[in-house]
Enzyme design. Structure first.
Site, PDB file in Angstrom:
ATOM      1  N   TYR A 172       0.880  -1.430  -0.116  1.00  0.00           N
ATOM      2  CA  TYR A 172       0.241   0.272   0.072  1.00  0.00           C
ATOM      3  C   TYR A 172       0.965   1.276  -0.571  1.00  0.00           C
ATOM      4  O   TYR A 172       0.840   1.927  -0.775  1.00  0.00           O
ATOM      5  CB  TYR A 172      -1.113  -0.300   1.166  1.00  0.00           C
ATOM      6  CG  TYR A 172      -1.743   0.781   1.288  1.00  0.00           C
ATOM      7  CD1 TYR A 172      -2.614   1.821   0.581  1.00  0.00           C
ATOM      8  CD2 TYR A 172      -1.162   2.494   2.422  1.00  0.00           C
ATOM      9  CE1 TYR A 172      -3.862   2.994   0.669  1.00  0.00           C
ATOM     10  CE2 TYR A 172      -2.137   3.697   2.590  1.00  0.00           C
ATOM     11  CZ  TYR A 172      -3.425   3.262   1.544  1.00  0.00           C
ATOM     12  OH  TYR A 172      -3.664   4.892   2.054  1.00  0.00           O
TER      13      TYR A 172
ATOM     14  N   VAL B 108      -7.860   8.463   8.620  1.00  0.00           N
ATOM     15  CA  VAL B 108      -9.247   9.056   8.360  1.00  0.00           C
ATOM     16  C   VAL B 108     -10.366   8.308   8.988  1.00  0.00           C
ATOM     17  O   VAL B 108     -10.332   6.493   8.680  1.00  0.00           O
ATOM     18  CB  VAL B 108      -9.304   9.197   7.033  1.00  0.00           C
ATOM     19  CG1 VAL B 108     -10.212   9.546   7.228  1.00  0.00           C
ATOM     20  CG2 VAL B 108      -8.504   9.919   6.531  1.00  0.00           C
TER      21      VAL B 108
ATOM     22  N   SER C 158     -12.777   6.302   8.692  1.00  0.00           N
ATOM     23  CA  SER C 158     -13.729   6.289   7.438  1.00  0.00           C
ATOM     24  C   SER C 158     -14.460   4.882   7.684  1.00  0.00           C
ATOM     25  O   SER C 158     -14.175   4.276   8.101  1.00  0.00           O
ATOM     26  CB  SER C 158     -12.883   5.810   6.248  1.00  0.00           C
ATOM     27  OG  SER C 158     -11.923   5.219   6.146  1.00  0.00           O
TER      28      SER C 158
END
Length: 256
Positions: free
Chosen positions: A156, A189, A191
């Protein structure tokens, strides 16, 4: 100063059905943009329908951004539904965890295909229209992992490092066409996807967010809306002389 002048523009957001992408789609719609939500998640259709019911112009097109043939079909459908794209937000991405020794080839390829190749293919498909109109804006969504690194997110992190390099190369190559290209690097974040990932480990997401946020210099976790506001800025004429830049939005996480 012309301000946030995105009303009437066609804005395409990949991975726009939820999370950071969903917040970006919402923010542009609130400022009068014509929003195209692109996602493999069919929840994007319901999101677009809800936005339309609220009086906003929104469309959903299903597309796997890792597949060139999907993107070719997408480009034709977007042109028919919403016209030429003025703002492209390359947000689609996945973030499974694995360190070097657990990263198999298929795992690596899947992350690169979606996170990095997807941004390249989308840019390649929609830049010609921007060149023809003599203006345009691309905002790529990166990550602080690109510069900080993380043992369990190697693939990633590398994919997001590639996004930084892609951003700078596109900015240099497209500036003379009046096209600006920038990158927003979120920190951690809160999310939907991150919440699901944390919950799957048996940890209470709210407790972890509170704990981590309290350690950040600005005192809280980032939200999708924090990232969306930064993307909106970079897509507006408020940033008309900004291109090739990496804007980190992490609450001070990366301060040294």
């Amino acid at each position: 100063m012309t301000g946030i002048d995105v009303a009437g523009k066609t804005v395409l957001v990949t991975g726009g059905s939820q999370g950071i992408g969903g917040a970006i789609a919402d923010r542009f719609a609130q400022f009068g943009a014509r929003v195209v939500i692109v996602d493999v998640n069919e929840a994007g259709a319901e999101k677009a329908a809800n936005m339309a019911a609220a009086g906003q112009e929104a469309h959903f097109v299903r597309c796997d951004v890792s597949r060139a043939d999907d993107i070719q079909a997408l480009a034709a459908e977007v042109q028919a539904k919403a016209g030429t794209v003025q703002v492209l937000v390359n947000n689609a991405g996945i973030f499974p965890r694995a360190d070097l020794l657990r990263t198999e080839e298929a795992f690596w390829d899947r992350i690169m295909d979606i996170n990095l190749k997807g941004a390249y293919l989308m840019s390649q498909a929609f830049v010609p229209g921007m060149i023809e109109q003599g203006t345009g804006c691309i905002v790529n969504i990166g990550s602080t992992h690109a510069s900080m690194g993380s043992p369990d997110a190697m693939a990633y992190a590398v994919s997001k490092g590639g996004i930084v390099t892609l951003t700078r190369n596109l900015a240099k190559g497209l500036a003379h066409h009046g096209i600006r290209v920038n990158c927003v690097q979120p920190g951690w974040v809160a999310s939907e996807g991150e919440t699901e990932r944390i919950r799957a480990t048996g940890v209470n997401p709210d407790e972890q967010y509170a704990e981590v946020g309290a350690r950040l210099p600005l005192g809280r976790m980032q939200t999708g809306e924090d990232i969306a506001d930064s993307v909106l800025f970079l897509a507006s004429s408020l940033s008309r002389q900004v291109t090739g830049q990496i804007l980190t939005v992490d609450g001070g996480l990366s301060l040294r």
